[in-house]
Design a protein around this motif. Structure first.
Motif, PDB file in Angstrom:
ATOM      1  N   ASN A 123       0.938  -1.171   0.020  1.00  0.00           N
ATOM      2  CA  ASN A 123       0.008   0.070   0.044  1.00  0.00           C
ATOM      3  C   ASN A 123       1.016   1.048  -0.201  1.00  0.00           C
ATOM      4  O   ASN A 123       0.646   2.235  -0.664  1.00  0.00           O
ATOM      5  N   ALA A 124       1.963   1.300   0.962  1.00  0.00           N
ATOM      6  CA  ALA A 124       2.805   2.425   0.770  1.00  0.00           C
ATOM      7  C   ALA A 124       3.409   2.690  -0.606  1.00  0.00           C
ATOM      8  O   ALA A 124       3.742   3.823  -0.952  1.00  0.00           O
ATOM      9  N   VAL A 125       3.944   1.626  -1.203  1.00  0.00           N
ATOM     10  CA  VAL A 125       4.411   1.573  -2.562  1.00  0.00           C
ATOM     11  C   VAL A 125       3.551   2.237  -3.662  1.00  0.00           C
ATOM     12  O   VAL A 125       3.650   3.251  -4.537  1.00  0.00           O
ATOM     13  N   ALA A 126       2.211   1.830  -3.438  1.00  0.00           N
ATOM     14  CA  ALA A 126       1.259   2.214  -4.375  1.00  0.00           C
ATOM     15  C   ALA A 126       1.027   3.871  -4.217  1.00  0.00           C
ATOM     16  O   ALA A 126       0.873   4.476  -5.080  1.00  0.00           O
ATOM     17  N   LEU A 185       9.310  -1.139  -5.815  1.00  0.00           N
ATOM     18  CA  LEU A 185       9.078   0.267  -6.516  1.00  0.00           C
ATOM     19  C   LEU A 185       9.473   0.214  -8.183  1.00  0.00           C
ATOM     20  O   LEU A 185       8.742   0.695  -9.211  1.00  0.00           O
ATOM     21  N   ALA A 186      10.482  -0.829  -8.442  1.00  0.00           N
ATOM     22  CA  ALA A 186      10.795  -0.929 -10.020  1.00  0.00           C
ATOM     23  C   ALA A 186       9.697  -1.595 -10.597  1.00  0.00           C
ATOM     24  O   ALA A 186       9.585  -1.337 -11.719  1.00  0.00           O
ATOM     25  N   VAL A 187       9.263  -2.684 -10.145  1.00  0.00           N
ATOM     26  CA  VAL A 187       8.130  -3.331 -10.702  1.00  0.00           C
ATOM     27  C   VAL A 187       6.914  -2.750 -11.237  1.00  0.00           C
ATOM     28  O   VAL A 187       6.672  -2.394 -12.181  1.00  0.00           O
ATOM     29  N   LEU A 202      13.240  -6.170 -17.304  1.00  0.00           N
ATOM     30  CA  LEU A 202      13.727  -5.754 -15.740  1.00  0.00           C
ATOM     31  C   LEU A 202      12.470  -6.146 -14.769  1.00  0.00           C
ATOM     32  O   LEU A 202      12.944  -6.886 -13.682  1.00  0.00           O
ATOM     33  N   VAL A 203      11.169  -6.202 -15.092  1.00  0.00           N
ATOM     34  CA  VAL A 203      10.056  -6.531 -14.199  1.00  0.00           C
ATOM     35  C   VAL A 203      10.231  -8.143 -14.211  1.00  0.00           C
ATOM     36  O   VAL A 203      10.242  -8.518 -13.022  1.00  0.00           O
ATOM     37  N   GLN A 204      10.399  -8.699 -15.233  1.00  0.00           N
ATOM     38  CA  GLN A 204      10.515 -10.046 -15.217  1.00  0.00           C
ATOM     39  C   GLN A 204      11.667 -10.747 -14.501  1.00  0.00           C
ATOM     40  O   GLN A 204      11.543 -11.490 -13.707  1.00  0.00           O
ATOM     41  N   ARG A 205      12.728  -9.997 -14.810  1.00  0.00           N
ATOM     42  CA  ARG A 205      14.054 -10.692 -14.103  1.00  0.00           C
ATOM     43  C   ARG A 205      13.936 -10.281 -12.509  1.00  0.00           C
ATOM     44  O   ARG A 205      14.425 -11.067 -11.689  1.00  0.00           O
ATOM     45  N   ILE A 206      13.239  -9.270 -12.123  1.00  0.00           N
ATOM     46  CA  ILE A 206      13.047  -8.848 -10.650  1.00  0.00           C
ATOM     47  C   ILE A 206      12.231 -10.124 -10.097  1.00  0.00           C
ATOM     48  O   ILE A 206      12.429 -10.509  -8.943  1.00  0.00           O
TER      49      ILE A 206
END
Length: 437
Positions: free
Chosen positions: A287-290, A326-328, A392-396
């Motif tokens: 929730n904080a990231v969103a 955060l990156a995803v 990058l999303v997939q690798r993370i």
């Protein structure tokens, strides 16, 4: 022809086929030999009995009578000895005769134009043949079952070192610099040669990973200085009241790109770490990231004329790696903004994940399966971006044990679903260079 069975199954199948071939050959040989020998013995016995009975007609000694299971006929015979019509066509020698429901062995002799026929009921012979066939069949089945069992035992013994070697190679510690070699644990055979080859390959892989980690770390640290210079220069330029609207927009765009580059550099540094110290990493709730990203992206999204929808839902209080989460989520929102010209962008939080939806141009069907590969973009005519965001999303996600899936919206648009439920995977060090292939 490509075999789908495992090597152990192939060994068992080979044993079964070999046993079937050998046991089958022996069984057929036994049956044929016994049948031939018994036929020869019966033929010889019937011949002797027939010669004995010929005395009945030659010397008139009718004390010689057929055995209880025998029938004797001859041409112009009297009473029961009269030659039946169905036997008159038989030539001299041994024959098999079928009369009604019974079968007989027949021996025929022609002496001075007179035909003599001796029949013997072969019911006992057929019964012995049936017993022989049953014994041979049971032996064949037992031999086949024994071959399968021995094949299974041998396959387990033969494959045991291969399975152990595969487990050692899959172990994540094999990528560490101090990992012990594999070859000393195995004999100097084919498996030992395979272990030696793995040692050489893993050694080269460790060296490559070390070089990539050093390169990533050096590049990331070197990039921080020019990024700080660009960011501070943008701040100074934005404080200038004489800057016109067009120039101010461009400076803001440069400042936003610098911020994204800093986040990307930080993500690369996190992915390049050899040891994952999850306890020491910064943690944050979903929730904080969103809320943080909604505040960051609301202005550029609405400035483009799009509607930003946020459904907070009821996410779990679990916390996740701050940089990675955060990156995803940030890359998925950036991707949605880049490929949406009208309509909406929607972020929905779930108990253990989130969903990013948009009403954009969508992704062509022929590219849908390749969208998480490096340098693949949904629409090549859109000039911005290298196509690394989804990679990058997939690798993370792979690194953290998360999962990400892509589906289409009706009538157009994309839907990315990220499940943050940790799947216990073997984590491996990932360098920034691994994102490029």
């Amino acid at each position: 022809m490509e075999f789908k069975q495992s090597l152990a199954q192939r060994i068992i199948i080979a044993f079964a086929l070999m046993s079937a071939l050998v046991a089958g050959s022996f069984a057929l040989g036994i049956v044929a030999t016994v049948h031939l020998v018994e036929e020869k013995l019966i033929s010889s016995g019937l011949g002797g009995d027939l010669n004995r009975l010929l005395l009945m007609d030659s010397v008139g000694d009718w004390s010689h009578r057929p055995e209880p299971d025998q029938l004797f006929y001859y041409s112009n015979g009297r009473g029961d000895f009269a030659l039946p019509r169905d036997l008159r066509h038989l030539g001299p020698g041994f024959h098999e005769v079928f009369r009604e429901d019974l079968s007989y062995h027949a021996m025929v002799e022609i002496v001075d134009g007179r035909r003599y026929v001796l029949l013997q009921d072969q019911s006992d012979f057929e019964e012995r043949e049936r017993v022989l066939f049953a014994v041979v069949l049971v032996g064949f089945v037992l031999a086949l079952a024994l071959a399968v069992f021995l094949g299974w035992v041998l396959a387990r013994r033969v494959m045991a070192p291969v399975v152990r070697l595969a487990r050692q190679v899959r172990h994540r510690d094999q990528l560490l610099g101090l990992a012990p070699p594999l070859a000393p644990d195995y004999a100097a055979d084919e498996v030992g040669e395979l272990a030696t080859a793995f040692d050489a390959t893993l050694g080269r892989l460790r060296q490559a990973l070390t070089r990539e980690r050093l390169f990533t770390s050096d590049v990331s640290h070197e990039l921080r200085t020019p990024l700080m210079v660009l960011a501070s220069s943008c701040e100074l330029l934005l404080e200038n009241p004489e800057l016109d609207h067009r120039a101010r927009t461009q400076v803001q765009r440069i400042a936003r790109a610098c911020e994204e580059m800093r986040d990307l550099v930080q993500t690369f540094l996190m992915l390049a770490r050899t040891q994952r110290d999850e306890a020491g990493a910064s943690k944050i709730s979903l929730n904080a990231v969103a809320e943080q990203l909604i505040a960051l992206w609301r202005e550029p999204i609405e400035r483009k004329g799009l509607i930003l929808e946020f459904h907070p839902g009821n996410p779990s209080p679990a916390t996740y790696n701050t940089t990675f989460l955060l990156a995803v989520m940030g890359n998925l929102l950036r991707n949605a903004l880049h490929y949406t010209d009208q309509g909406f962008i929607r972020l929905t939080l779930e108990a253990n994940g989130f969903v990013v939806e948009d009403s954009g141009v969508g992704i062509p069907e022929e590219k849908r399966e390749a969208m998480f590969q490096p340098f693949v973009r949904g629409n090549e005519q859109r000039g911005e971006g290298l196509g690394l965001g989804l990679s990058l999303v997939q690798r993370i996600c792979e690194n953290e044990g998360w999962s990400v899936s892509l589906s289409t919206m009706d009538p157009n648009g994309c839907r990315f679903h990220v499940d943050l439920t940790n799947i216990q995977l073997t984590k491996r060090p990932i360098s920034a260079l691994s994102l490029f292939g």
